[in-house]
Design an enzyme around this catalytic site. Sequence first.
Site, PDB file in Angstrom:
ATOM      1  N   ASN A   7      30.964  30.075  35.358  1.00  0.00           N
ATOM      2  CA  ASN A   7      31.775  31.085  33.990  1.00  0.00           C
ATOM      3  C   ASN A   7      30.903  31.456  32.799  1.00  0.00           C
ATOM      4  O   ASN A   7      30.698  30.731  32.746  1.00  0.00           O
ATOM      5  CB  ASN A   7      33.191  30.876  34.317  1.00  0.00           C
ATOM      6  CG  ASN A   7      34.426  31.674  33.099  1.00  0.00           C
ATOM      7  OD1 ASN A   7      33.659  31.743  32.460  1.00  0.00           O
ATOM      8  ND2 ASN A   7      35.402  31.868  33.868  1.00  0.00           N
ATOM      9  N   HIS A  43      36.249  36.407  32.194  1.00  0.00           N
ATOM     10  CA  HIS A  43      37.206  37.244  32.994  1.00  0.00           C
ATOM     11  C   HIS A  43      38.151  37.080  31.227  1.00  0.00           C
ATOM     12  O   HIS A  43      38.255  36.343  30.577  1.00  0.00           O
ATOM     13  CB  HIS A  43      37.922  35.058  32.687  1.00  0.00           C
ATOM     14  CG  HIS A  43      39.475  35.241  32.827  1.00  0.00           C
ATOM     15  ND1 HIS A  43      40.382  34.206  33.641  1.00  0.00           N
ATOM     16  CD2 HIS A  43      40.348  35.957  32.237  1.00  0.00           C
ATOM     17  CE1 HIS A  43      41.439  34.016  33.703  1.00  0.00           C
ATOM     18  NE2 HIS A  43      41.658  34.996  32.570  1.00  0.00           N
ATOM     19  N   ARG A  45      39.741  38.860  28.332  1.00  0.00           N
ATOM     20  CA  ARG A  45      41.800  39.047  28.400  1.00  0.00           C
ATOM     21  C   ARG A  45      42.180  40.517  27.888  1.00  0.00           C
ATOM     22  O   ARG A  45      40.970  40.274  26.505  1.00  0.00           O
ATOM     23  CB  ARG A  45      42.475  37.350  27.630  1.00  0.00           C
ATOM     24  CG  ARG A  45      42.060  36.516  28.829  1.00  0.00           C
ATOM     25  CD  ARG A  45      42.309  35.357  28.323  1.00  0.00           C
ATOM     26  NE  ARG A  45      42.993  34.013  29.133  1.00  0.00           N
ATOM     27  CZ  ARG A  45      42.060  33.552  30.044  1.00  0.00           C
ATOM     28  NH1 ARG A  45      40.599  33.189  29.642  1.00  0.00           N
ATOM     29  NH2 ARG A  45      42.130  32.450  30.870  1.00  0.00           N
ATOM     30  N   GLU A  70      37.609  37.506  37.066  1.00  0.00           N
ATOM     31  CA  GLU A  70      39.332  37.056  37.228  1.00  0.00           C
ATOM     32  C   GLU A  70      40.130  37.946  35.983  1.00  0.00           C
ATOM     33  O   GLU A  70      39.735  38.212  34.984  1.00  0.00           O
ATOM     34  CB  GLU A  70      39.193  35.643  36.427  1.00  0.00           C
ATOM     35  CG  GLU A  70      38.030  34.790  37.622  1.00  0.00           C
ATOM     36  CD  GLU A  70      38.191  33.432  36.749  1.00  0.00           C
ATOM     37  OE1 GLU A  70      37.939  32.392  38.144  1.00  0.00           O
ATOM     38  OE2 GLU A  70      38.361  32.835  35.805  1.00  0.00           O
ATOM     39  N   THR A 100      43.776  29.480  28.520  1.00  0.00           N
ATOM     40  CA  THR A 100      43.374  29.626  29.310  1.00  0.00           C
ATOM     41  C   THR A 100      43.845  29.604  30.338  1.00  0.00           C
ATOM     42  O   THR A 100      45.461  29.621  30.571  1.00  0.00           O
ATOM     43  CB  THR A 100      42.329  28.015  29.582  1.00  0.00           C
ATOM     44  OG1 THR A 100      41.513  28.087  30.556  1.00  0.00           O
ATOM     45  CG2 THR A 100      43.510  26.797  29.541  1.00  0.00           C
ATOM     46  N   HIS A 190      38.618  25.650  37.647  1.00  0.00           N
ATOM     47  CA  HIS A 190      39.322  24.587  36.423  1.00  0.00           C
ATOM     48  C   HIS A 190      39.358  23.187  36.336  1.00  0.00           C
ATOM     49  O   HIS A 190      39.727  22.420  37.110  1.00  0.00           O
ATOM     50  CB  HIS A 190      41.004  24.795  36.427  1.00  0.00           C
ATOM     51  CG  HIS A 190      41.519  25.024  35.434  1.00  0.00           C
ATOM     52  ND1 HIS A 190      40.841  26.098  34.354  1.00  0.00           N
ATOM     53  CD2 HIS A 190      41.775  24.334  34.343  1.00  0.00           C
ATOM     54  CE1 HIS A 190      42.277  26.559  33.059  1.00  0.00           C
ATOM     55  NE2 HIS A 190      42.463  25.115  33.205  1.00  0.00           N
ATOM     56  N   ASP A 191      38.908  23.111  34.689  1.00  0.00           N
ATOM     57  CA  ASP A 191      37.964  21.873  34.684  1.00  0.00           C
ATOM     58  C   ASP A 191      37.220  20.372  35.893  1.00  0.00           C
ATOM     59  O   ASP A 191      37.224  19.240  35.428  1.00  0.00           O
ATOM     60  CB  ASP A 191      40.134  21.069  34.469  1.00  0.00           C
ATOM     61  CG  ASP A 191      40.298  21.463  33.659  1.00  0.00           C
ATOM     62  OD1 ASP A 191      39.551  22.102  33.092  1.00  0.00           O
ATOM     63  OD2 ASP A 191      41.400  20.646  33.245  1.00  0.00           O
ATOM     64  N   GLY A 213      32.976  27.028  34.007  1.00  0.00           N
ATOM     65  CA  GLY A 213      32.782  27.121  32.781  1.00  0.00           C
ATOM     66  C   GLY A 213      32.805  26.377  31.964  1.00  0.00           C
ATOM     67  O   GLY A 213      31.557  26.156  31.082  1.00  0.00           O
TER      68      GLY A 213
END
Length: 238
Positions: A7, A43, A45, A70, A100, A190-191, A213
Amino acid sequence: MTKLSVNINKIATLRNARGGDVPNLVQVTKDIESFGAQGITVHPRPDERHIRYQDVFDLKPIITTEFNIEGNPIPKFIDLVLKSKPDQVTLVPDAVDAITSNAGWDTVKNRGFLQEVITEFKNNGIRTSIFVDPSLKMIENAVHTGTDRIELYTEAYAEEFAKGNKEAVKIYADCAKLATKFGIGVNAGHDLSLDNIQYFKEQVPDLLEVSIGHALISEALYLGLETTIKKYLKLLQA
């Protein structure tokens, strides 16, 4: 082997901080692929605070691996995806002001909406994935949306792993098994980091892809981007 999709939102954040074109997103993307990554994730936004919508069109022609976009399927996002036609679209129920991603889809309440959006993307030849919490109920109902894949939201795993609680991975393994049983592919993100990725990969069966990412770019500040990517690839080969 589980694919690594990098990412690049944080690279765009750094670029935007000075209002110029350094680092150049196109060049960094080429470098990331040359270092061995098997995919690129963006991603965007609505406020375009990191990835800009124009970035998607700039990146599409030069990406030689897998392109994953995403986002929350608001009309502007849907239009972007249909025009750019990435390899995969990952639907995330982000609030407009979310810093996030912080929750997966409720596949019961949003079943009809997801069915409609997913059908449109699949009719345009775009593989679909939906972001879900590690819940067997949400997996069971994801089947009815028609999605090709799910992306397991791994923040809870990462937090518990950091505390020494390795049992937290069990629900993810159970969800992956159930999704596979229903013919749904399994992604995760994620994480995830160099500290916790190997155990997750070892414990969660049929893991097709991870999208990383923030941790990867943060680790690269110390290790360098090429070294960091190669470390991830080695851990994902197990």
